[in-house]
Design a protein around this motif. Structure first.
Motif, PDB file in Angstrom:
ATOM      1  N   MET A  53       0.838  -1.203   0.000  1.00  0.00           N
ATOM      2  CA  MET A  53       0.000   0.000   0.000  1.00  0.00           C
ATOM      3  C   MET A  53       0.876   1.257   0.000  1.00  0.00           C
ATOM      4  O   MET A  53       0.794   2.102  -0.888  1.00  0.00           O
ATOM      5  N   THR A  54       1.778   1.334   1.021  1.00  0.00           N
ATOM      6  CA  THR A  54       2.659   2.488   1.128  1.00  0.00           C
ATOM      7  C   THR A  54       3.549   2.606  -0.104  1.00  0.00           C
ATOM      8  O   THR A  54       3.844   3.701  -0.568  1.00  0.00           O
ATOM      9  N   GLN A  55       3.928   1.417  -0.627  1.00  0.00           N
ATOM     10  CA  GLN A  55       4.811   1.414  -1.789  1.00  0.00           C
ATOM     11  C   GLN A  55       4.119   2.055  -2.994  1.00  0.00           C
ATOM     12  O   GLN A  55       4.702   2.916  -3.671  1.00  0.00           O
ATOM     13  N   TYR A  56       2.853   1.653  -3.235  1.00  0.00           N
ATOM     14  CA  TYR A  56       2.110   2.233  -4.372  1.00  0.00           C
ATOM     15  C   TYR A  56       1.942   3.737  -4.176  1.00  0.00           C
ATOM     16  O   TYR A  56       2.070   4.528  -5.110  1.00  0.00           O
ATOM     17  N   LEU A  57       1.669   4.105  -2.925  1.00  0.00           N
ATOM     18  CA  LEU A  57       1.512   5.528  -2.618  1.00  0.00           C
ATOM     19  C   LEU A  57       2.793   6.276  -2.935  1.00  0.00           C
ATOM     20  O   LEU A  57       2.779   7.369  -3.504  1.00  0.00           O
ATOM     21  N   PHE A  58       3.922   5.625  -2.584  1.00  0.00           N
ATOM     22  CA  PHE A  58       5.220   6.261  -2.854  1.00  0.00           C
ATOM     23  C   PHE A  58       5.408   6.462  -4.351  1.00  0.00           C
ATOM     24  O   PHE A  58       5.805   7.541  -4.802  1.00  0.00           O
ATOM     25  N   TYR A  59       5.093   5.402  -5.138  1.00  0.00           N
ATOM     26  CA  TYR A  59       5.296   5.532  -6.588  1.00  0.00           C
ATOM     27  C   TYR A  59       4.409   6.616  -7.168  1.00  0.00           C
ATOM     28  O   TYR A  59       4.830   7.402  -8.022  1.00  0.00           O
ATOM     29  N   LEU A  60       3.169   6.679  -6.693  1.00  0.00           N
ATOM     30  CA  LEU A  60       2.237   7.709  -7.177  1.00  0.00           C
ATOM     31  C   LEU A  60       2.788   9.105  -6.864  1.00  0.00           C
ATOM     32  O   LEU A  60       2.879   9.978  -7.744  1.00  0.00           O
ATOM     33  N   LEU A  61       3.210   9.282  -5.599  1.00  0.00           N
ATOM     34  CA  LEU A  61       3.718  10.593  -5.190  1.00  0.00           C
ATOM     35  C   LEU A  61       4.998  10.945  -5.938  1.00  0.00           C
ATOM     36  O   LEU A  61       5.194  12.084  -6.362  1.00  0.00           O
ATOM     37  N   ALA A  62       5.860   9.929  -6.124  1.00  0.00           N
ATOM     38  CA  ALA A  62       7.127  10.184  -6.806  1.00  0.00           C
ATOM     39  C   ALA A  62       6.855  10.615  -8.243  1.00  0.00           C
ATOM     40  O   ALA A  62       7.453  11.587  -8.734  1.00  0.00           O
ATOM     41  N   ALA A  63       5.917   9.909  -8.903  1.00  0.00           N
ATOM     42  CA  ALA A  63       5.588  10.272 -10.281  1.00  0.00           C
ATOM     43  C   ALA A  63       5.045  11.695 -10.338  1.00  0.00           C
ATOM     44  O   ALA A  63       5.452  12.502 -11.183  1.00  0.00           O
ATOM     45  N   LEU A  64       4.160  12.015  -9.378  1.00  0.00           N
ATOM     46  CA  LEU A  64       3.587  13.366  -9.356  1.00  0.00           C
ATOM     47  C   LEU A  64       4.666  14.418  -9.119  1.00  0.00           C
ATOM     48  O   LEU A  64       4.661  15.468  -9.759  1.00  0.00           O
ATOM     49  N   SER A  65       5.612  14.121  -8.213  1.00  0.00           N
ATOM     50  CA  SER A  65       6.659  15.119  -7.950  1.00  0.00           C
ATOM     51  C   SER A  65       7.493  15.360  -9.194  1.00  0.00           C
ATOM     52  O   SER A  65       7.798  16.504  -9.526  1.00  0.00           O
ATOM     53  N   VAL A  66       7.861  14.253  -9.881  1.00  0.00           N
ATOM     54  CA  VAL A  66       8.713  14.424 -11.056  1.00  0.00           C
ATOM     55  C   VAL A  66       7.963  15.185 -12.145  1.00  0.00           C
ATOM     56  O   VAL A  66       8.499  16.130 -12.747  1.00  0.00           O
ATOM     57  N   ILE A  67       6.677  14.809 -12.359  1.00  0.00           N
ATOM     58  CA  ILE A  67       5.914  15.477 -13.420  1.00  0.00           C
ATOM     59  C   ILE A  67       5.752  16.960 -13.102  1.00  0.00           C
ATOM     60  O   ILE A  67       5.979  17.828 -13.950  1.00  0.00           O
ATOM     61  N   SER A  68       5.387  17.261 -11.819  1.00  0.00           N
ATOM     62  CA  SER A  68       5.170  18.681 -11.512  1.00  0.00           C
ATOM     63  C   SER A  68       6.480  19.457 -11.570  1.00  0.00           C
ATOM     64  O   SER A  68       6.498  20.608 -12.004  1.00  0.00           O
ATOM     65  N   ALA A  69       7.591  18.797 -11.192  1.00  0.00           N
ATOM     66  CA  ALA A  69       8.886  19.489 -11.272  1.00  0.00           C
ATOM     67  C   ALA A  69       9.246  19.778 -12.722  1.00  0.00           C
ATOM     68  O   ALA A  69       9.758  20.857 -13.048  1.00  0.00           O
ATOM     69  N   LEU A  70       8.931  18.814 -13.615  1.00  0.00           N
ATOM     70  CA  LEU A  70       9.214  19.057 -15.035  1.00  0.00           C
ATOM     71  C   LEU A  70       8.335  20.182 -15.564  1.00  0.00           C
ATOM     72  O   LEU A  70       8.787  21.020 -16.346  1.00  0.00           O
ATOM     73  N   LEU A  71       7.075  20.200 -15.112  1.00  0.00           N
ATOM     74  CA  LEU A  71       6.174  21.252 -15.597  1.00  0.00           C
ATOM     75  C   LEU A  71       6.619  22.634 -15.119  1.00  0.00           C
ATOM     76  O   LEU A  71       6.362  23.635 -15.796  1.00  0.00           O
ATOM     77  N   VAL A  72       7.280  22.695 -13.955  1.00  0.00           N
ATOM     78  CA  VAL A  72       7.818  23.979 -13.494  1.00  0.00           C
ATOM     79  C   VAL A  72       8.772  24.526 -14.546  1.00  0.00           C
ATOM     80  O   VAL A  72       8.740  25.704 -14.896  1.00  0.00           O
ATOM     81  N   VAL A  73       9.610  23.623 -15.081  1.00  0.00           N
ATOM     82  CA  VAL A  73      10.633  24.068 -16.028  1.00  0.00           C
ATOM     83  C   VAL A  73      10.024  24.362 -17.391  1.00  0.00           C
ATOM     84  O   VAL A  73      10.403  25.319 -18.066  1.00  0.00           O
ATOM     85  N   PHE A  74       9.063  23.536 -17.810  1.00  0.00           N
ATOM     86  CA  PHE A  74       8.597  23.651 -19.193  1.00  0.00           C
ATOM     87  C   PHE A  74       7.407  24.584 -19.378  1.00  0.00           C
ATOM     88  O   PHE A  74       7.022  24.843 -20.509  1.00  0.00           O
ATOM     89  N   SER A  75       6.812  25.093 -18.285  1.00  0.00           N
ATOM     90  CA  SER A  75       5.690  26.020 -18.452  1.00  0.00           C
ATOM     91  C   SER A  75       6.174  27.315 -19.070  1.00  0.00           C
ATOM     92  O   SER A  75       7.230  27.834 -18.702  1.00  0.00           O
ATOM     93  N   LYS A  76       5.386  27.835 -20.024  1.00  0.00           N
ATOM     94  CA  LYS A  76       5.783  29.074 -20.698  1.00  0.00           C
ATOM     95  C   LYS A  76       5.429  30.294 -19.849  1.00  0.00           C
ATOM     96  O   LYS A  76       6.119  31.300 -19.879  1.00  0.00           O
ATOM     97  N   VAL A  77       4.318  30.187 -19.109  1.00  0.00           N
ATOM     98  CA  VAL A  77       3.860  31.320 -18.298  1.00  0.00           C
ATOM     99  C   VAL A  77       4.483  31.202 -16.898  1.00  0.00           C
ATOM    100  O   VAL A  77       4.358  30.160 -16.271  1.00  0.00           O
ATOM    101  N   PRO A  78       5.165  32.253 -16.416  1.00  0.00           N
ATOM    102  CA  PRO A  78       5.818  32.164 -15.096  1.00  0.00           C
ATOM    103  C   PRO A  78       4.851  31.819 -13.968  1.00  0.00           C
ATOM    104  O   PRO A  78       5.202  31.091 -13.042  1.00  0.00           O
TER     105      PRO A  78
END
Lengths: 340, 165
Positions: B1-26
């Protein structure tokens, strides 16, 4: 496990509905209180004593035309009111609403989450409450909205400091960050307000500023900024902004009662030795009575005290309340070490 | 359970971190960074460090990011009025970024994965335990860092007051 999850789900649903119901009737109460203070009648057309007025207002809000300005940022424009409502409702998760019920030998605590950092959770939600206003104000692409949003958020972050410091004094006295333990430490009439009068005043004023209520409603003051951050909003999006303000007023009233007025305790009732379920029902009623009083108090102040000027507001926060709250912490610390 | 939660959160962190860099609007970058901070707070909760999680939200999402938003809103940074960057600056940025990336990879390669030897239900992150550690074993660094913060605050006030005289 299943019953616990089921119970928590039902409790969340009940708290959600009660918050919305109380917020709806707060709008009615606000108009009635204002009318009473200004020697008017107030709303009396819809239903007996105008009691159906909130429903009429709700129907009106829903059926109004919805306008999204062309120059606005569509996604953030919709997200703003949603975030504001969400953060207003989230705070209710750690409030202890009453003593625990005993149904068939199983204990049911009237609190969604008794986390050991409850008070910090409240501070965290209060601090992210700014986003709803900032996102909405910026996305409107209107100078008045932007100014209103900036005013609201700088006011909120300024008053958060003094608010947090006044809570530190309570944490010093209780020795716990859990809201339930803070409430249970005030049994038998030992309410924190008697030990922390200065802290209470600071917290109360900061709660007004955090909720953007008069006399600190600079963010939406009509004479300078039209409608402030919600100038461009219409229909139910405006409704959500206005409604969330009442929800957060309800919940901050509950938090004030829990922190300073003994929460669900009332002197004398604990020593009566009532059966557990009856005591639990009475405790919920006691907390609601205190909460409703503070909602009335919020309205009372709004229709009595005129609005501050913006520089006065900032001066009050930074130059008066923050030093006062630091002195309060020092005094409490000294008292805890040398007297108690 | 915790493991799946970790993977979900990790994926979300990486995606949102990438979107910080790639967003055109500050503005969007800032908001994605807020989302990223929330997912990191989620990681702390999985590690049973509730105090750290909530302080992370109060300090980063509640205070620092609001100041970021202020700057973006007041400067009204938009794509239309953004200054066109010199090609040489771009070139230099790519080179220096690439060198940093290389250094990071080299540093990562030589580290060994430390074993996570705390029991899964460790209570080291609870506020009582964190407070005890801070005020007994680590009291000197703790107090010194608080003095550092104080001096930074006073410095900011002094700098802001300078122009008036």
């Amino acid at each position: 496990m299943i019953t616990a999850i089921l119970f928590k789900t039902i409790l969340v649903a009940i708290i959600f509905l009660v918050s919305l119901g109380i917020a709806a009737y707060s709008t009615y109460a606000e108009r009635k209180v204002a009318a009473f203070m200004q020697d008017r009648v107030g709303p009396d057309r819809a239903g007996p004593f105008g009691l159906l007025q909130p429903i009429a207002d709700g129907v009106k809000m829903f059926t109004k035309e919805e306008i999204i300005p062309n120059a606005s940022d569509r996604i953030l424009f919709i997200l703003g009111p949603c975030v504001f409502m969400l953060t207003a409702l989230m705070m209710s998760a750690v409030v202890p609403w009453g003593k625990s019920f005993d149904i068939g030998g199983v204990e049911f605590t009237m609190q969604v989450a008794d986390i050991n950092i409850g008070i910090l959770y409240i501070m965290a939600i209060a601090s992210i409450g700014v986003y709803g206003i900032m996102i909405g104000g910026w996305a409107s692409n209107n100078k008045y909205s932007l100014l209103g949003a900036i005013r609201a958020s700088s006011q909120m972050i300024s008053y958060e400091l003094a608010m947090g410091m006044s809570i530190v004094a309570i944490i010093l006295m209780t020795g716990s960050l859990s809201l339930r333990e803070i409430v249970d430490g005030q049994m038998h009439g030992k309410w924190n307000v008697f030990y922390q009068p200065l802290g209470f005043i600071i917290f109360l004023v900061c709660a007004f500023a955090e909720a953007n209520r008069a006399p600190f409603d600079l963010a939406e003051c009509e004479t300078e900024l039209i409608g402030g951050y919600h100038t461009e909003f219409s229909s139910m999006k405006l409704g959500l902004y206005l409604f969330a303000e009442y929800v957060s007023m309800f919940i901050s009233s509950a938090v004030i009662s829990c922190l300073y007025f003994g929460g669900y305790h009332f002197p004398g009732i604990d020593s009566l030795d009532l059966p557990q379920n009856l005591a639990a029902i009475i405790s919920v009623a006691v907390l609601f009575a205190k909460t409703l009083f503070f909602i009335f108090f919020f309205m009372w102040i709004r229709w009595t005290v005129p609005r501050f000027r913006y520089d006065q507001l900032m001066k009050l926060g930074w130059q008066i309340f923050i030093p006062l709250s630091i002195i309060n912490i020092l005094a409490t610390g000294a008292w805890m070490t040398f007297v108690k | 359970m915790t493991q799946y939660l970790f993977y979900l959160l990790a994926a979300l962190s990486v995606i949102s971190a990438l979107l910080v860099v790639f967003s055109k609007v500050p503005m969007y970058s800032v908001l994605w960074l807020v989302v990223c901070f929330f997912t990191i707070a989620g990681h702390y909760i999985i590690l049973n460090a509730q105090f750290l999680a909530i302080v992370h939200i109060i300090v980063y999402a509640g205070a620092i990011m609001v100041l970021f938003l202020f700057v973006v809103m007041l400067l009204n940074l938009n794509k239309e009025n953004e200054q066109h960057k010199n090609n040489w600056i771009r070139f230099a940025a790519v080179v220096s970024g690439g060198i940093l990336f290389l250094t990071l990879i080299a540093a990562m390669r030589s580290t060994e994965v430390l074993a996570y030897n705390l029991p899964p239900k460790s209570e080291i992150g609870f506020v009582q335990n964190v407070g005890m550690k801070l005020f007994t074993d680590f009291v000197l660094p703790f107090e010194i860092s608080s003095i550092l913060f104080l001096s930074a605050m006073i410095g900011a006030v002094v700098l802001a007051k300078k122009d008036k005289n």
